[in-house]
Design a protein around this motif. Structure first.
Motif, PDB file in Angstrom:
ATOM      1  N   LYS A  49       0.315  10.674   5.908  1.00 58.47           N
ATOM      2  CA  LYS A  49       0.467  11.852   5.056  1.00 58.47           C
ATOM      3  C   LYS A  49       1.666  12.716   5.452  1.00 58.47           C
ATOM      4  CE  LYS A  49      -2.107  13.236   2.185  1.00 58.47           C
ATOM      5  NZ  LYS A  49      -2.028  13.057   0.724  1.00 58.47           N
ATOM      6  N   GLY A  50       1.983  12.810   6.735  1.00 57.69           N
ATOM      7  CA  GLY A  50       3.066  13.678   7.198  1.00 57.69           C
ATOM      8  C   GLY A  50       4.454  13.063   7.123  1.00 57.69           C
ATOM      9  N   ASP A  51       4.586  11.849   6.595  1.00 51.77           N
ATOM     10  CA  ASP A  51       5.897  11.188   6.537  1.00 51.77           C
ATOM     11  C   ASP A  51       6.870  11.950   5.638  1.00 51.77           C
ATOM     12  OD1 ASP A  51       4.886   9.260   8.200  1.00 51.77           O
ATOM     13  OD2 ASP A  51       4.700   7.723   6.653  1.00 51.77           O
ATOM     14  N   THR A  52       8.165  11.868   5.993  1.00 50.77           N
ATOM     15  CA  THR A  52       9.212  12.538   5.223  1.00 50.77           C
ATOM     16  C   THR A  52      10.277  11.571   4.720  1.00 50.77           C
ATOM     17  OG1 THR A  52      10.461  13.017   7.241  1.00 50.77           O
ATOM     18  CG2 THR A  52       8.907  14.705   6.483  1.00 50.77           C
ATOM     19  N   ASP A  53      10.181  10.293   5.084  1.00 46.77           N
ATOM     20  CA  ASP A  53      11.184   9.300   4.700  1.00 46.77           C
ATOM     21  C   ASP A  53      10.675   7.929   5.153  1.00 46.77           C
ATOM     22  OD1 ASP A  53      13.548   8.143   3.792  1.00 46.77           O
ATOM     23  OD2 ASP A  53      14.803   8.956   5.382  1.00 46.77           O
ATOM     24  N   VAL A  54      11.477   6.889   4.894  1.00 46.48           N
ATOM     25  CA  VAL A  54      11.170   5.575   5.462  1.00 46.48           C
ATOM     26  C   VAL A  54      11.365   5.656   6.972  1.00 46.48           C
ATOM     27  CG1 VAL A  54      11.742   4.267   3.383  1.00 46.48           C
ATOM     28  CG2 VAL A  54      13.530   4.749   5.054  1.00 46.48           C
ATOM     29  N   THR A  55      10.759   4.736   7.698  1.00 46.31           N
ATOM     30  CA  THR A  55      10.884   4.724   9.158  1.00 46.31           C
ATOM     31  C   THR A  55      12.261   4.237   9.585  1.00 46.31           C
ATOM     32  OG1 THR A  55       8.527   4.227   9.272  1.00 46.31           O
ATOM     33  CG2 THR A  55       9.816   3.890  11.279  1.00 46.31           C
TER      34      THR A  55
ATOM     35  N   ALA B 207       0.842  -1.195   0.000  1.00 43.56           N
ATOM     36  CA  ALA B 207       0.000   0.000   0.000  1.00 43.56           C
ATOM     37  C   ALA B 207       0.876   1.243   0.000  1.00 43.56           C
ATOM     38  CB  ALA B 207      -0.900  -0.001   1.233  1.00 43.56           C
ATOM     39  N   ASN B 208       0.446   2.257  -0.721  1.00 37.86           N
ATOM     40  CA  ASN B 208       1.203   3.473  -0.948  1.00 37.86           C
ATOM     41  C   ASN B 208       0.356   4.677  -0.548  1.00 37.86           C
ATOM     42  OD1 ASN B 208       3.208   5.195  -2.120  1.00 37.86           O
ATOM     43  ND2 ASN B 208       1.986   5.317  -3.984  1.00 37.86           N
ATOM     44  N   ILE B 209       0.980   5.689   0.058  1.00 36.20           N
ATOM     45  CA  ILE B 209       0.274   6.936   0.341  1.00 36.20           C
ATOM     46  C   ILE B 209       1.128   8.086  -0.169  1.00 36.20           C
ATOM     47  CG2 ILE B 209       1.240   7.204   2.679  1.00 36.20           C
ATOM     48  CD1 ILE B 209      -1.536   8.375   3.476  1.00 36.20           C
ATOM     49  N   VAL B 210       0.489   9.002  -0.895  1.00 30.60           N
ATOM     50  CA  VAL B 210       1.180  10.217  -1.314  1.00 30.60           C
ATOM     51  C   VAL B 210       1.225  11.118  -0.090  1.00 30.60           C
ATOM     52  CG1 VAL B 210       1.115  12.235  -2.826  1.00 30.60           C
ATOM     53  CG2 VAL B 210       0.420   9.992  -3.708  1.00 30.60           C
ATOM     54  N   SER B 211       2.431  11.561   0.268  1.00 33.45           N
ATOM     55  CA  SER B 211       2.608  12.384   1.460  1.00 33.45           C
ATOM     56  C   SER B 211       2.070  13.792   1.229  1.00 33.45           C
ATOM     57  CB  SER B 211       4.097  12.461   1.815  1.00 33.45           C
ATOM     58  OG  SER B 211       4.796  13.179   0.808  1.00 33.45           O
TER      59      SER B 211
ATOM     60  N   GLY C  87      14.641  14.280   4.015  1.00 36.04           N
ATOM     61  CA  GLY C  87      13.870  15.301   4.716  1.00 36.04           C
ATOM     62  C   GLY C  87      12.472  15.532   4.165  1.00 36.04           C
ATOM     63  N   THR C  88      12.150  14.924   3.048  1.00 37.97           N
ATOM     64  CA  THR C  88      10.807  14.993   2.479  1.00 37.97           C
ATOM     65  C   THR C  88      10.645  13.813   1.520  1.00 37.97           C
ATOM     66  OG1 THR C  88       9.152  16.440   1.473  1.00 37.97           O
ATOM     67  CG2 THR C  88      11.360  16.467   0.487  1.00 37.97           C
ATOM     68  N   CYS C  89       9.411  13.438   1.280  1.00 39.23           N
ATOM     69  CA  CYS C  89       9.193  12.352   0.329  1.00 39.23           C
ATOM     70  C   CYS C  89       7.902  12.588  -0.437  1.00 39.23           C
ATOM     71  CB  CYS C  89       9.170  10.985   1.019  1.00 39.23           C
ATOM     72  SG  CYS C  89       7.780  10.672   2.118  1.00 39.23           S
ATOM     73  N   LEU C  90       7.880  12.039  -1.633  1.00 42.19           N
ATOM     74  CA  LEU C  90       6.694  12.106  -2.476  1.00 42.19           C
ATOM     75  C   LEU C  90       5.668  11.097  -1.985  1.00 42.19           C
ATOM     76  CD1 LEU C  90       5.580  13.334  -5.173  1.00 42.19           C
ATOM     77  CD2 LEU C  90       6.474  11.280  -6.276  1.00 42.19           C
ATOM     78  N   THR C  91       6.125   9.863  -1.719  1.00 42.55           N
ATOM     79  CA  THR C  91       5.263   8.808  -1.198  1.00 42.55           C
ATOM     80  C   THR C  91       6.028   7.973  -0.182  1.00 42.55           C
ATOM     81  OG1 THR C  91       5.883   7.115  -2.813  1.00 42.55           O
ATOM     82  CG2 THR C  91       4.083   8.573  -3.428  1.00 42.55           C
ATOM     83  N   HIS C  92       5.305   7.305   0.666  1.00 36.73           N
ATOM     84  CA  HIS C  92       5.851   6.320   1.611  1.00 36.73           C
ATOM     85  C   HIS C  92       4.970   5.091   1.458  1.00 36.73           C
ATOM     86  CE1 HIS C  92       6.732   5.089   6.057  1.00 36.73           C
ATOM     87  NE2 HIS C  92       7.459   4.399   5.208  1.00 36.73           N
ATOM     88  N   PHE C  93       5.597   3.926   1.306  1.00 33.80           N
ATOM     89  CA  PHE C  93       4.801   2.716   1.095  1.00 33.80           C
ATOM     90  C   PHE C  93       5.281   1.587   1.991  1.00 33.80           C
ATOM     91  CE2 PHE C  93       7.889   3.213  -2.336  1.00 33.80           C
ATOM     92  CZ  PHE C  93       8.623   2.042  -2.290  1.00 33.80           C
TER      93      PHE C  93
END
Length: 155
Positions: free
Chosen positions: A69-75, A32-36, A138-144
């Motif tokens: 939505k607020g993610d900026t990178d992988v965990t 599953a993918n979410i656009v941040s 420091g920012t990401c387009l998506t986190h999945f």
């Protein structure tokens, strides 16, 4: 196993294709993918003809936290687990056979190819399309998050 690529389709789908370089056997992992929030801004700026940030590539991780939505990178980043975007991507109506399920005029497809020496880890569970730099985005387009974690080795 080595991977011929992590192929990311628009929300909510992500597909990893892991191919054995010796036997040609393939394993596929969906996620599953979410656009941040930053990704929403990136797409809005692109639609307006300017840039909010530069997409650096894809980072893989072993974290299992649900993307938000607020993610900026992988965990939990994987050491040496990042690559730049494949040439010619992103695409609309992707003609890559592995991405046929994602291809449409309304879908944006990204592709990242991880060779035998990159992102070798016992547990790959997540990824992000990173903005800025691959070292500390420091920012990401998506986190999945993949539905099932998988291992990748150089052999």
């Amino acid at each position: 196993m080595s991977s011929d690529g992590i192929r990311c389709g628009g929300p909510p789908n992500v597909l990893a294709v892991v191919r054995n370089v010796h036997s040609g056997e393939e394993r596929r992992y969906l996620g599953a993918n979410i656009v941040s929030t930053a990704g929403d801004k990136w797409y809005a700026y692109k639609a307006g003809g300017s840039s909010f940030f530069t997409v650096a590539g894809c980072r893989l991780g072993s974290g299992t936290t649900t993307p938000a939505k607020g993610d900026t990178d992988v965990t939990t980043p994987i050491s040496a687990g990042s690559v730049a975007t494949d040439s010619g991507y992103p695409k609309v109506n992707d003609d890559d056979a592995n991405n046929s399920a994602f291809a449409s005029a309304n879908s944006n497809t990204w592709r990242f190819s991880f060779g035998t020496g990159i992102a070798n880890a016992g547990t790959i569970a997540e990824g992000a399309i990173a903005g800025g730099t691959l070292v500390a985005p420091g920012t990401c387009l998506t986190h999945f998050l993949f539905g099932t974690a998988f291992a990748k080795t150089s052999s």
